[in-house]
Design a protein around this motif. Structure first.
Motif, PDB file in Angstrom:
ATOM      1  N   TRP A 147       0.836  -1.202   0.000  1.00  0.00           N
ATOM      2  CA  TRP A 147       0.000   0.000   0.000  1.00  0.00           C
ATOM      3  C   TRP A 147       0.875   1.257   0.000  1.00  0.00           C
ATOM      4  CZ3 TRP A 147      -4.130   2.081  -1.514  1.00  0.00           C
ATOM      5  CH2 TRP A 147      -4.597   3.273  -0.977  1.00  0.00           C
ATOM      6  N   GLN A 148       1.947   1.255   0.776  1.00  0.00           N
ATOM      7  CA  GLN A 148       2.834   2.414   0.823  1.00  0.00           C
ATOM      8  C   GLN A 148       3.529   2.649  -0.520  1.00  0.00           C
ATOM      9  OE1 GLN A 148       5.432   1.542   4.102  1.00  0.00           O
ATOM     10  NE2 GLN A 148       3.941   2.235   5.624  1.00  0.00           N
ATOM     11  N   SER A 149       3.716   1.580  -1.279  1.00  0.00           N
ATOM     12  CA  SER A 149       4.415   1.676  -2.559  1.00  0.00           C
ATOM     13  C   SER A 149       3.474   1.746  -3.761  1.00  0.00           C
ATOM     14  CB  SER A 149       5.321   0.450  -2.746  1.00  0.00           C
ATOM     15  OG  SER A 149       6.220   0.329  -1.689  1.00  0.00           O
ATOM     16  N   PHE A 150       2.180   1.649  -3.539  1.00  0.00           N
ATOM     17  CA  PHE A 150       1.215   1.496  -4.634  1.00  0.00           C
ATOM     18  C   PHE A 150       1.257   2.644  -5.635  1.00  0.00           C
ATOM     19  CE2 PHE A 150      -3.326   1.310  -6.185  1.00  0.00           C
ATOM     20  CZ  PHE A 150      -3.147   0.189  -6.969  1.00  0.00           C
ATOM     21  N   GLU A 151       1.507   3.844  -5.180  1.00  0.00           N
ATOM     22  CA  GLU A 151       1.558   4.984  -6.102  1.00  0.00           C
ATOM     23  C   GLU A 151       2.694   4.851  -7.107  1.00  0.00           C
ATOM     24  OE1 GLU A 151       1.676   8.580  -3.868  1.00  0.00           O
ATOM     25  OE2 GLU A 151      -0.367   8.337  -3.132  1.00  0.00           O
ATOM     26  N   ARG A 152       3.706   4.070  -6.783  1.00  0.00           N
ATOM     27  CA  ARG A 152       4.843   3.876  -7.684  1.00  0.00           C
ATOM     28  C   ARG A 152       4.659   2.696  -8.633  1.00  0.00           C
ATOM     29  NH1 ARG A 152       7.786   4.848  -2.676  1.00  0.00           N
ATOM     30  NH2 ARG A 152       8.020   2.611  -2.582  1.00  0.00           N
ATOM     31  N   PHE A 153       3.559   1.951  -8.461  1.00  0.00           N
ATOM     32  CA  PHE A 153       3.299   0.822  -9.343  1.00  0.00           C
ATOM     33  C   PHE A 153       3.095   1.324 -10.769  1.00  0.00           C
ATOM     34  CE2 PHE A 153      -0.090  -1.735 -11.415  1.00  0.00           C
ATOM     35  CZ  PHE A 153       0.699  -2.816 -11.743  1.00  0.00           C
ATOM     36  N   ASP A 154       3.782   0.709 -11.711  1.00  0.00           N
ATOM     37  CA  ASP A 154       3.683   1.063 -13.128  1.00  0.00           C
ATOM     38  C   ASP A 154       2.728   0.083 -13.798  1.00  0.00           C
ATOM     39  OD1 ASP A 154       4.035   1.570 -15.841  1.00  0.00           O
ATOM     40  OD2 ASP A 154       6.204   1.785 -15.677  1.00  0.00           O
ATOM     41  N   ALA A 155       1.582   0.577 -14.227  1.00  0.00           N
ATOM     42  CA  ALA A 155       0.513  -0.268 -14.776  1.00  0.00           C
ATOM     43  C   ALA A 155       0.888  -0.934 -16.105  1.00  0.00           C
ATOM     44  CB  ALA A 155      -0.766   0.539 -14.942  1.00  0.00           C
ATOM     45  N   ARG A 156       2.033  -0.602 -16.657  1.00  0.00           N
ATOM     46  CA  ARG A 156       2.468  -1.292 -17.880  1.00  0.00           C
ATOM     47  C   ARG A 156       2.881  -2.719 -17.580  1.00  0.00           C
ATOM     48  NH1 ARG A 156       7.132   2.309 -20.003  1.00  0.00           N
ATOM     49  NH2 ARG A 156       7.475   2.337 -17.769  1.00  0.00           N
ATOM     50  N   TYR A 157       3.126  -3.017 -16.309  1.00  0.00           N
ATOM     51  CA  TYR A 157       3.574  -4.339 -15.895  1.00  0.00           C
ATOM     52  C   TYR A 157       2.479  -5.039 -15.099  1.00  0.00           C
ATOM     53  CZ  TYR A 157       7.892  -2.092 -17.229  1.00  0.00           C
ATOM     54  OH  TYR A 157       8.844  -1.415 -17.930  1.00  0.00           O
ATOM     55  N   ARG A 158       2.622  -6.330 -14.949  1.00  0.00           N
ATOM     56  CA  ARG A 158       1.639  -7.110 -14.195  1.00  0.00           C
ATOM     57  C   ARG A 158       1.722  -6.791 -12.704  1.00  0.00           C
ATOM     58  NH1 ARG A 158      -0.406 -11.910 -16.700  1.00  0.00           N
ATOM     59  NH2 ARG A 158      -0.678 -12.648 -14.572  1.00  0.00           N
ATOM     60  N   PHE A 159       0.573  -6.601 -12.099  1.00  0.00           N
ATOM     61  CA  PHE A 159       0.524  -6.332 -10.671  1.00  0.00           C
ATOM     62  C   PHE A 159       1.098  -7.499  -9.884  1.00  0.00           C
ATOM     63  CE2 PHE A 159      -1.535  -6.394  -6.512  1.00  0.00           C
ATOM     64  CZ  PHE A 159      -1.239  -5.119  -6.061  1.00  0.00           C
ATOM     65  N   SER A 160       0.812  -8.711 -10.317  1.00  0.00           N
ATOM     66  CA  SER A 160       1.276  -9.896  -9.588  1.00  0.00           C
ATOM     67  C   SER A 160       2.805  -9.959  -9.537  1.00  0.00           C
ATOM     68  CB  SER A 160       0.710 -11.169 -10.211  1.00  0.00           C
ATOM     69  OG  SER A 160       1.068 -11.268 -11.575  1.00  0.00           O
ATOM     70  N   THR A 161       3.465  -9.583 -10.598  1.00  0.00           N
ATOM     71  CA  THR A 161       4.933  -9.583 -10.629  1.00  0.00           C
ATOM     72  C   THR A 161       5.474  -8.533  -9.663  1.00  0.00           C
ATOM     73  OG1 THR A 161       4.908 -10.296 -12.932  1.00  0.00           O
ATOM     74  CG2 THR A 161       6.956  -9.321 -12.115  1.00  0.00           C
ATOM     75  N   TRP A 162       4.895  -7.350  -9.696  1.00  0.00           N
ATOM     76  CA  TRP A 162       5.319  -6.279  -8.801  1.00  0.00           C
ATOM     77  C   TRP A 162       5.087  -6.679  -7.349  1.00  0.00           C
ATOM     78  CZ3 TRP A 162       2.185  -3.094  -5.658  1.00  0.00           C
ATOM     79  CH2 TRP A 162       2.844  -2.020  -5.072  1.00  0.00           C
ATOM     80  N   MET A 163       3.929  -7.258  -7.082  1.00  0.00           N
ATOM     81  CA  MET A 163       3.588  -7.692  -5.732  1.00  0.00           C
ATOM     82  C   MET A 163       4.602  -8.702  -5.212  1.00  0.00           C
ATOM     83  SD  MET A 163       0.281  -9.848  -4.447  1.00  0.00           S
ATOM     84  CE  MET A 163      -0.935  -8.589  -4.467  1.00  0.00           C
ATOM     85  N   TYR A 164       4.951  -9.662  -6.035  1.00  0.00           N
ATOM     86  CA  TYR A 164       5.900 -10.693  -5.646  1.00  0.00           C
ATOM     87  C   TYR A 164       7.269 -10.102  -5.337  1.00  0.00           C
ATOM     88  CZ  TYR A 164       8.108 -15.289  -5.537  1.00  0.00           C
ATOM     89  OH  TYR A 164       8.774 -16.416  -5.144  1.00  0.00           O
ATOM     90  N   ARG A 165       7.705  -9.164  -6.143  1.00  0.00           N
ATOM     91  CA  ARG A 165       9.003  -8.531  -5.920  1.00  0.00           C
ATOM     92  C   ARG A 165       9.023  -7.752  -4.612  1.00  0.00           C
ATOM     93  NH1 ARG A 165      11.386  -5.299 -10.505  1.00  0.00           N
ATOM     94  NH2 ARG A 165      13.235  -5.604  -9.243  1.00  0.00           N
ATOM     95  N   VAL A 166       7.950  -7.027  -4.330  1.00  0.00           N
ATOM     96  CA  VAL A 166       7.863  -6.302  -3.060  1.00  0.00           C
ATOM     97  C   VAL A 166       7.860  -7.285  -1.896  1.00  0.00           C
ATOM     98  CG1 VAL A 166       6.392  -4.820  -1.632  1.00  0.00           C
ATOM     99  CG2 VAL A 166       6.730  -4.267  -4.046  1.00  0.00           C
ATOM    100  N   ALA A 167       7.137  -8.373  -2.046  1.00  0.00           N
ATOM    101  CA  ALA A 167       7.028  -9.382  -0.974  1.00  0.00           C
ATOM    102  C   ALA A 167       8.387  -9.997  -0.651  1.00  0.00           C
ATOM    103  CB  ALA A 167       6.037 -10.469  -1.373  1.00  0.00           C
ATOM    104  N   LEU A 168       9.190 -10.232  -1.665  1.00  0.00           N
ATOM    105  CA  LEU A 168      10.490 -10.863  -1.433  1.00  0.00           C
ATOM    106  C   LEU A 168      11.525  -9.893  -0.879  1.00  0.00           C
ATOM    107  CD1 LEU A 168      10.857 -13.294  -4.439  1.00  0.00           C
ATOM    108  CD2 LEU A 168      10.165 -13.786  -2.089  1.00  0.00           C
ATOM    109  N   ASN A 169      11.290  -8.620  -1.073  1.00  0.00           N
ATOM    110  CA  ASN A 169      12.226  -7.619  -0.547  1.00  0.00           C
ATOM    111  C   ASN A 169      11.801  -7.272   0.852  1.00  0.00           C
ATOM    112  OD1 ASN A 169      13.893  -7.442  -2.766  1.00  0.00           O
ATOM    113  ND2 ASN A 169      12.488  -6.083  -3.801  1.00  0.00           N
TER     114      ASN A 169
END
Length: 80
Positions: free
Chosen positions: A58-80
């Protein structure tokens, strides 16, 4: 699986942004539990970790780039 788009623009309210975020997290919640399972086996600890990851997302959601899959971004955040 249908990928939800993320609306952009300054006119988007925080409430609309939050609704969209909740929908995306619910759609891909299994990814969070899969990542959390790699770090802890206890159900309570895993649930706590998933909540922490959701807070980070949620804190990073504004930086999410909609050109990419949300699931991929979510997974990367989760692993970091």
């Amino acid at each position: 699986m249908k990928q939800l788009g993320v609306r952009r623009g300054k006119s988007m309210t925080r409430s609309a942004n939050q609704d969209q975020f909740v929908a995306l997290v619910e759609q891909h919640k299994g990814i969070l539990y899969k990542a959390a399972n790699a770090y802890c086996r206890d159900q309570g600890d895993r649930d706590d970790l998933v909540q922490e990851i959701i807070a980070q997302l949620w804190q990073s959601f504004e930086r999410f780039d909609a050109r990419y899959r949300f699931s991929t971004w979510m997974y990367r955040v989760a692993l970091n």
